[in-house]
Every structure is written in structure tokens, then in C-alpha cells.
Scaffold this motif. Sequence first.
Motif, PDB file in Angstrom:
ATOM      1  N   ARG A   1       0.831  -1.217   0.000  1.00 32.38           N
ATOM      2  CA  ARG A   1       0.000   0.000   0.000  1.00 32.38           C
ATOM      3  C   ARG A   1       0.860   1.259   0.000  1.00 32.38           C
ATOM      4  O   ARG A   1       0.561   2.212  -0.731  1.00 32.38           O
ATOM      5  N   VAL A   2       1.900   1.258   0.809  1.00 32.89           N
ATOM      6  CA  VAL A   2       2.782   2.425   0.859  1.00 32.89           C
ATOM      7  C   VAL A   2       3.384   2.674  -0.514  1.00 32.89           C
ATOM      8  O   VAL A   2       3.365   3.799  -1.032  1.00 32.89           O
ATOM      9  N   ARG A   3       3.925   1.649  -1.127  1.00 34.79           N
ATOM     10  CA  ARG A   3       4.587   1.816  -2.424  1.00 34.79           C
ATOM     11  C   ARG A   3       3.596   2.156  -3.535  1.00 34.79           C
ATOM     12  O   ARG A   3       3.932   2.890  -4.452  1.00 34.79           O
ATOM     13  N   ASN A   4       2.362   1.632  -3.458  1.00 34.87           N
ATOM     14  CA  ASN A   4       1.350   1.984  -4.466  1.00 34.87           C
ATOM     15  C   ASN A   4       0.913   3.439  -4.333  1.00 34.87           C
ATOM     16  O   ASN A   4       0.709   4.118  -5.335  1.00 34.87           O
ATOM     17  N   ASP A   5       0.761   3.893  -3.087  1.00 28.12           N
ATOM     18  CA  ASP A   5       0.257   5.239  -2.848  1.00 28.12           C
ATOM     19  C   ASP A   5       1.343   6.304  -2.886  1.00 28.12           C
ATOM     20  O   ASP A   5       1.080   7.446  -3.266  1.00 28.12           O
ATOM     21  N   ARG A   6       2.550   5.946  -2.450  1.00 23.06           N
ATOM     22  CA  ARG A   6       3.624   6.929  -2.301  1.00 23.06           C
ATOM     23  C   ARG A   6       4.950   6.327  -2.772  1.00 23.06           C
ATOM     24  O   ARG A   6       5.698   5.789  -1.975  1.00 23.06           O
ATOM     25  N   GLN A   7       5.235   6.440  -4.040  1.00 21.75           N
ATOM     26  CA  GLN A   7       6.479   5.889  -4.579  1.00 21.75           C
ATOM     27  C   GLN A   7       7.710   6.582  -4.020  1.00 21.75           C
ATOM     28  O   GLN A   7       8.821   6.072  -4.142  1.00 21.75           O
ATOM     29  N   ASP A   8       7.526   7.728  -3.374  1.00 17.04           N
ATOM     30  CA  ASP A   8       8.657   8.454  -2.789  1.00 17.04           C
ATOM     31  C   ASP A   8       9.084   7.890  -1.444  1.00 17.04           C
ATOM     32  O   ASP A   8      10.093   8.299  -0.895  1.00 17.04           O
ATOM     33  N   ILE A   9       8.329   6.928  -0.907  1.00 16.48           N
ATOM     34  CA  ILE A   9       8.663   6.323   0.382  1.00 16.48           C
ATOM     35  C   ILE A   9       9.291   4.951   0.139  1.00 16.48           C
ATOM     36  O   ILE A   9       8.705   4.100  -0.529  1.00 16.48           O
ATOM     37  N   GLY A  10      10.488   4.749   0.687  1.00 12.07           N
ATOM     38  CA  GLY A  10      11.131   3.447   0.643  1.00 12.07           C
ATOM     39  C   GLY A  10      10.675   2.611   1.837  1.00 12.07           C
ATOM     40  O   GLY A  10      10.237   3.160   2.850  1.00 12.07           O
ATOM     41  N   VAL A  11      10.779   1.299   1.716  1.00 16.08           N
ATOM     42  CA  VAL A  11      10.301   0.402   2.769  1.00 16.08           C
ATOM     43  C   VAL A  11      11.355  -0.656   3.085  1.00 16.08           C
ATOM     44  O   VAL A  11      11.952  -1.233   2.171  1.00 16.08           O
ATOM     45  N   VAL A  12      11.553  -0.891   4.391  1.00 13.45           N
ATOM     46  CA  VAL A  12      12.356  -2.018   4.857  1.00 13.45           C
ATOM     47  C   VAL A  12      11.408  -2.928   5.632  1.00 13.45           C
ATOM     48  O   VAL A  12      10.756  -2.488   6.578  1.00 13.45           O
ATOM     49  N   ILE A  13      11.317  -4.173   5.188  1.00  7.61           N
ATOM     50  CA  ILE A  13      10.432  -5.165   5.811  1.00  7.61           C
ATOM     51  C   ILE A  13      11.301  -6.104   6.637  1.00  7.61           C
ATOM     52  O   ILE A  13      12.282  -6.647   6.130  1.00  7.61           O
ATOM     53  N   ALA A  14      10.927  -6.292   7.899  1.00  7.03           N
ATOM     54  CA  ALA A  14      11.710  -7.144   8.803  1.00  7.03           C
ATOM     55  C   ALA A  14      10.860  -8.314   9.283  1.00  7.03           C
ATOM     56  O   ALA A  14       9.693  -8.147   9.625  1.00  7.03           O
TER      57      ALA A  14
ATOM     58  N   SER B   1      11.369 -10.938  -6.095  1.00 12.27           N
ATOM     59  CA  SER B   1      10.250 -10.617  -6.988  1.00 12.27           C
ATOM     60  C   SER B   1       8.933 -10.442  -6.237  1.00 12.27           C
ATOM     61  O   SER B   1       7.991  -9.857  -6.763  1.00 12.27           O
ATOM     62  N   LYS B   2       8.849 -10.933  -5.009  1.00 14.68           N
ATOM     63  CA  LYS B   2       7.631 -10.799  -4.199  1.00 14.68           C
ATOM     64  C   LYS B   2       7.595  -9.484  -3.430  1.00 14.68           C
ATOM     65  O   LYS B   2       6.561  -9.101  -2.894  1.00 14.68           O
ATOM     66  N   LEU B   3       8.735  -8.799  -3.348  1.00 12.39           N
ATOM     67  CA  LEU B   3       8.794  -7.524  -2.633  1.00 12.39           C
ATOM     68  C   LEU B   3       8.340  -6.399  -3.557  1.00 12.39           C
ATOM     69  O   LEU B   3       8.630  -6.418  -4.753  1.00 12.39           O
ATOM     70  N   PRO B   4       7.647  -5.408  -2.993  1.00 15.84           N
ATOM     71  CA  PRO B   4       7.309  -4.247  -3.822  1.00 15.84           C
ATOM     72  C   PRO B   4       8.592  -3.543  -4.271  1.00 15.84           C
ATOM     73  O   PRO B   4       9.596  -3.570  -3.567  1.00 15.84           O
ATOM     74  N   GLU B   5       8.547  -2.919  -5.434  1.00 13.65           N
ATOM     75  CA  GLU B   5       9.687  -2.128  -5.888  1.00 13.65           C
ATOM     76  C   GLU B   5       9.962  -1.058  -4.846  1.00 13.65           C
ATOM     77  O   GLU B   5       9.043  -0.466  -4.282  1.00 13.65           O
ATOM     78  N   GLY B   6      11.222  -0.818  -4.547  1.00 12.24           N
ATOM     79  CA  GLY B   6      11.580   0.173  -3.544  1.00 12.24           C
ATOM     80  C   GLY B   6      11.522  -0.363  -2.132  1.00 12.24           C
ATOM     81  O   GLY B   6      11.454   0.400  -1.178  1.00 12.24           O
ATOM     82  N   ALA B   7      11.559  -1.701  -1.989  1.00 18.58           N
ATOM     83  CA  ALA B   7      11.515  -2.314  -0.651  1.00 18.58           C
ATOM     84  C   ALA B   7      12.684  -3.275  -0.488  1.00 18.58           C
ATOM     85  O   ALA B   7      13.117  -3.919  -1.444  1.00 18.58           O
ATOM     86  N   TYR B   8      13.183  -3.347   0.731  1.00 15.08           N
ATOM     87  CA  TYR B   8      14.225  -4.301   1.105  1.00 15.08           C
ATOM     88  C   TYR B   8      13.682  -5.204   2.207  1.00 15.08           C
ATOM     89  O   TYR B   8      12.780  -4.814   2.945  1.00 15.08           O
ATOM     90  N   PHE B   9      14.279  -6.383   2.318  1.00 12.38           N
ATOM     91  CA  PHE B   9      13.920  -7.314   3.391  1.00 12.38           C
ATOM     92  C   PHE B   9      15.136  -7.520   4.281  1.00 12.38           C
ATOM     93  O   PHE B   9      16.250  -7.710   3.777  1.00 12.38           O
ATOM     94  N   VAL B  10      14.920  -7.495   5.597  1.00 11.59           N
ATOM     95  CA  VAL B  10      15.994  -7.758   6.553  1.00 11.59           C
ATOM     96  C   VAL B  10      15.481  -8.789   7.551  1.00 11.59           C
ATOM     97  O   VAL B  10      14.335  -8.729   7.987  1.00 11.59           O
TER      98      VAL B  10
END
Length: 115
Positions: free
Chosen positions: A66-79, A88-97
Motif C-alpha cells: 500500500r505504501v509503495r502503491n500510494d507513495r512511490q517516494d517512500i522506501g520500505v524495509v520489511i523485517a 520478486s515478491k517484494l514491492p519495488e523500492g523495498a528491502y527485506f531484513v
Amino acid sequence: MLVVEDEALVRMMLLSVLDDVGFKVMEAAHADEALHILAAVPDVRVVVTDVEMPRGSINGFELARRVRNDRQDIGVVIASEHVAPATSKLPEGAYFVEKPVRPERLLEFIRALLS
């Protein structure tokens, strides 16, 4: 920056790490609270989110989408402490830790998102 984590001690640790290096950090205990903050605060540049949060209506992966769909200017780190999803399952602009989160790894991803 917004940290979304349901476990208070983990959230406090993440806030401390990010505050110590100079980031202005807000916190949310679940995704619904995070979406409310994001709607009210337009200058958030990065969201760090847990995946499994019992409270709230969505998990961290859906929040990231939702964040990446609504606001491409926000990066995301998923933990998460579970197996990392395929890139390929992560939204563009997201990292997994993986949890437990190593502060230097988290900061590496955040700096990459901000550059």
C-alpha cells in the motif's frame, strides 16, 4: 522515518538505533496506525515494518504494498524472523531484513533508500 513494530522492546531498540544516527523517527504499533500517520505526515521518506502484527487489519507485506502503491517516494524495509521472500515478491523500492535486525544492516538499507 516511521517504525512499525508490535513488540514494544524491539520497537524501542529500532527507535534508539535510528535516533542515535540522527533520524527523526515516529512509531506505530500496527499497520492501521502507520497508515493513519502516513496520511497525516507528508514528509516520511522511509517505513521500517515488521511483517506479523496481530493488531491491525493488515500485515507488513500488505502495508509495504500500500505504501509503495500510494507513495512511490517512500522506501520500505520489511523485517521478519521468517524466511526471506523472493525479491520478486517484494514491492519495488523495498528491502527485506531478517530478525533479529542487525543495526548496521538496517542502516545500510535505509541509506540506500535515501540516496
